[in-house]
Write an enzyme that holds these catalytic residues in place. Structure first.
Site, PDB file in Angstrom:
ATOM      1  N   GLU A   1      56.904   3.468 -49.771  1.00  0.00           N
ATOM      2  CA  GLU A   1      56.031   2.296 -49.832  1.00  0.00           C
ATOM      3  C   GLU A   1      55.005   2.449 -50.951  1.00  0.00           C
ATOM      4  O   GLU A   1      54.561   1.462 -51.535  1.00  0.00           O
ATOM      5  CB  GLU A   1      55.371   2.073 -48.458  1.00  0.00           C
ATOM      6  CG  GLU A   1      56.399   1.524 -47.459  1.00  0.00           C
ATOM      7  CD  GLU A   1      56.131   1.854 -46.001  1.00  0.00           C
ATOM      8  OE1 GLU A   1      55.010   2.269 -45.651  1.00  0.00           O
ATOM      9  OE2 GLU A   1      57.072   1.690 -45.193  1.00  0.00           O
TER      10      GLU A   1
ATOM     11  N   ASN B   1      53.508   8.841 -39.051  1.00  0.00           N
ATOM     12  CA  ASN B   1      52.835   8.117 -40.135  1.00  0.00           C
ATOM     13  C   ASN B   1      52.395   6.762 -39.592  1.00  0.00           C
ATOM     14  O   ASN B   1      53.234   5.891 -39.371  1.00  0.00           O
ATOM     15  CB  ASN B   1      53.828   7.968 -41.307  1.00  0.00           C
ATOM     16  CG  ASN B   1      53.273   7.117 -42.439  1.00  0.00           C
ATOM     17  OD1 ASN B   1      52.093   6.748 -42.441  1.00  0.00           O
ATOM     18  ND2 ASN B   1      54.122   6.799 -43.401  1.00  0.00           N
ATOM     19  N   TRP B   2      51.114   6.638 -39.382  1.00  0.00           N
ATOM     20  CA  TRP B   2      50.603   5.383 -38.796  1.00  0.00           C
ATOM     21  C   TRP B   2      50.560   4.235 -39.804  1.00  0.00           C
ATOM     22  O   TRP B   2      50.287   3.103 -39.440  1.00  0.00           O
ATOM     23  CB  TRP B   2      49.202   5.613 -38.202  1.00  0.00           C
ATOM     24  CG  TRP B   2      49.226   6.318 -36.876  1.00  0.00           C
ATOM     25  CD1 TRP B   2      50.311   6.896 -36.260  1.00  0.00           C
ATOM     26  CD2 TRP B   2      48.113   6.531 -35.980  1.00  0.00           C
ATOM     27  NE1 TRP B   2      49.936   7.448 -35.050  1.00  0.00           N
ATOM     28  CE2 TRP B   2      48.588   7.235 -34.866  1.00  0.00           C
ATOM     29  CE3 TRP B   2      46.749   6.190 -36.033  1.00  0.00           C
ATOM     30  CZ2 TRP B   2      47.768   7.606 -33.791  1.00  0.00           C
ATOM     31  CZ3 TRP B   2      45.925   6.565 -34.976  1.00  0.00           C
ATOM     32  CH2 TRP B   2      46.438   7.265 -33.864  1.00  0.00           C
ATOM     33  N   LYS B   3      50.752   4.575 -41.095  1.00  0.00           N
ATOM     34  CA  LYS B   3      50.675   3.551 -42.156  1.00  0.00           C
ATOM     35  C   LYS B   3      49.351   2.791 -42.032  1.00  0.00           C
ATOM     36  O   LYS B   3      48.346   3.391 -41.648  1.00  0.00           O
ATOM     37  CB  LYS B   3      51.913   2.640 -42.100  1.00  0.00           C
ATOM     38  CG  LYS B   3      53.214   3.463 -42.096  1.00  0.00           C
ATOM     39  CD  LYS B   3      54.455   2.676 -42.357  1.00  0.00           C
ATOM     40  CE  LYS B   3      55.649   3.628 -42.347  1.00  0.00           C
ATOM     41  NZ  LYS B   3      56.903   2.966 -42.674  1.00  0.00           N
TER      42      LYS B   3
ATOM     43  N   HIS C   1      55.611   8.583 -50.581  1.00  0.00           N
ATOM     44  CA  HIS C   1      56.278   7.685 -49.624  1.00  0.00           C
ATOM     45  C   HIS C   1      56.856   6.492 -50.391  1.00  0.00           C
ATOM     46  O   HIS C   1      56.246   6.008 -51.347  1.00  0.00           O
ATOM     47  CB  HIS C   1      55.278   7.209 -48.561  1.00  0.00           C
ATOM     48  CG  HIS C   1      55.960   6.530 -47.411  1.00  0.00           C
ATOM     49  ND1 HIS C   1      56.422   5.233 -47.495  1.00  0.00           N
ATOM     50  CD2 HIS C   1      56.298   6.973 -46.176  1.00  0.00           C
ATOM     51  CE1 HIS C   1      57.012   4.918 -46.344  1.00  0.00           C
ATOM     52  NE2 HIS C   1      56.942   5.958 -45.534  1.00  0.00           N
TER      53      HIS C   1
ATOM     54  N   GLU D   1      63.815   9.894 -46.401  1.00  0.00           N
ATOM     55  CA  GLU D   1      63.680   8.591 -45.754  1.00  0.00           C
ATOM     56  C   GLU D   1      64.466   7.547 -46.539  1.00  0.00           C
ATOM     57  O   GLU D   1      63.970   7.034 -47.559  1.00  0.00           O
ATOM     58  CB  GLU D   1      62.210   8.165 -45.706  1.00  0.00           C
ATOM     59  CG  GLU D   1      61.314   9.119 -44.950  1.00  0.00           C
ATOM     60  CD  GLU D   1      60.042   8.432 -44.447  1.00  0.00           C
ATOM     61  OE1 GLU D   1      59.802   8.479 -43.227  1.00  0.00           O
ATOM     62  OE2 GLU D   1      59.309   7.829 -45.252  1.00  0.00           O
TER      63      GLU D   1
ATOM     64  N   GLY E   1      61.745   0.957 -40.917  1.00  0.00           N
ATOM     65  CA  GLY E   1      61.268  -0.256 -40.250  1.00  0.00           C
ATOM     66  C   GLY E   1      62.341  -1.302 -40.003  1.00  0.00           C
ATOM     67  O   GLY E   1      62.039  -2.449 -39.678  1.00  0.00           O
TER      68      GLY E   1
ATOM     69  N   SER F   1      63.321   4.620 -38.870  1.00  0.00           N
ATOM     70  CA  SER F   1      63.741   4.078 -37.571  1.00  0.00           C
ATOM     71  C   SER F   1      64.089   5.145 -36.533  1.00  0.00           C
ATOM     72  O   SER F   1      65.001   4.946 -35.727  1.00  0.00           O
ATOM     73  CB  SER F   1      64.906   3.082 -37.747  1.00  0.00           C
ATOM     74  OG  SER F   1      64.481   1.958 -38.491  1.00  0.00           O
TER      75      SER F   1
HETATM   76  P1  13P Z   1      59.751   3.706 -39.226  1.00  0.00           P
HETATM   77  O1  13P Z   1      59.874   4.875 -38.291  1.00  0.00           O
HETATM   78  O2  13P Z   1      58.809   2.648 -38.712  1.00  0.00           O
HETATM   79  O3  13P Z   1      61.068   3.191 -39.682  1.00  0.00           O
HETATM   80  O4  13P Z   1      59.009   4.263 -40.549  1.00  0.00           O
HETATM   81  C1  13P Z   1      59.509   5.394 -41.160  1.00  0.00           C
HETATM   82  C2  13P Z   1      58.539   5.827 -42.202  1.00  0.00           C
HETATM   83  O5  13P Z   1      58.407   5.216 -43.246  1.00  0.00           O
HETATM   84  C3  13P Z   1      57.714   7.018 -41.920  1.00  0.00           C
HETATM   85  O6  13P Z   1      57.039   7.446 -43.059  1.00  0.00           O
END
Ligand code: 13P
Length: 249
Positions: free
Chosen positions: A95, A9-11, A93, A163, A169, A209
């Site tokens: 976020e 997931n590149w966000k 997600h 997650e 993160g 992470s």
């Molecule tokens: P990180 O791997 O940067 O912690 O992010 C996880 C995530 O939210 C993947 O969707």
């Protein structure tokens, strides 16, 4: 055998120049690589599907609207995503649940809209730090599964990503025992709702992470079928060792 899946997931990161990572990733994949899906930001989807041709890498989006079309300025529909050649879409997600106030019922509608467009929905669930510390994790997960998953889940239309929000993160990762406990619990809930035949074949991903140095440990959990990776999916040099660890698990 359940299929293994490494999803990146590149966000809100990357531009067209970042798509060279797909070619780099392809050349560092092990021969028995699991399924690999990269989810770049929406404006890159079409170019990503073109760049991923001949690589075996699939492309997914990070969100879709719950309606199929209409007056929703700035939003992207599931059929538009499918039209780019993408095959997957992340829904729910944390976020998006947090910053866009998405609720379980919204996530459920998005998953159904994704299916109608022929996409596989990667449905995300996970508890906050507060709920984790109060030992409410399993209750939260049970509620999110009940609310976010439609009744017509199949092993091909759905992937579930656990997650824990406090692990995203942050560099903090649950212990292997905690990962085992939650993924076993998710499998049990799926079994009681959908029956063994379906539940046993739905891929469950861990996210939060995941890095090259902890991936092999995380993949020891029997009910972890892969990972949803944020930061470490941006560079092929970081993502490839995670994919290799999954292929060896
Ligand atoms: P990180 O791997 O940067 O912690 O992010 C996880 C995530 O939210 C993947 O969707």
């Amino acid at each position: 055998m359940r299929r293994k899946l490494a999803a990146g997931n590149w966000k809100m990161n990357g531009t067209a120049a970042s798509l060279t990572e797909l070619e780099a990733l392809k050349s560092s994949l092990p021969t028995n690589a699991p399924d690999v899906v990269i989810c770049p930001p929406a404006p890159l989807l079409y170019r990503a599907t073109q760049a991923a041709k001949e690589t075996g890498i699939q492309i997914g989006a990070q969100d879709c609207h719950m309606q199929e079309s209409g007056a929703f300025t700035g939003d992207v529909s599931a059929s538009m995503i499918a039209d780019t050649g993408a095959t997957h879409v992340i829904v729910g997600h944390s976020e998006r649940r947090d910053a866009h106030e998405e609720r379980d019922r919204d996530v459920r509608k998005k998953a159904k809209t994704a299916w109608a467009a022929g996409l596989t929905a990667i449905i995300c669930i996970g508890e906050t730090l507060e709920d984790h510390e109060a030992n409410n994790t399993l209750d939260i997960i049970a509620g999110q599964l009940a609310g976010s998953l439609p009744s017509a889940v199949t092993p091909t239309n759905t992937v579930i990503a656990y997650e824990p929000i406090w692990a995203i993160g942050t560099g903090k990762v649950p212990t292997l025992e905690q990962i085992v406990e939650v993924h076993d619990f998710i499998r049990e809930r799926l079994t009681s709702r959908y029956g063994t035949e379906i539940a046993d074949m739905i891929p469950l991903l861990y996210g939060g992470s995941v890095k090259p140095d902890n991936a092999a440990t995380i993949f020891k959990a029997a009910n972890v079928d892969g990972a949803l990776v944020g930061g470490a999916s941006l560079k092929a040099a970081d993502f490839a060792p995670i994919i290799t660890a999954l292929s060896q698990s």
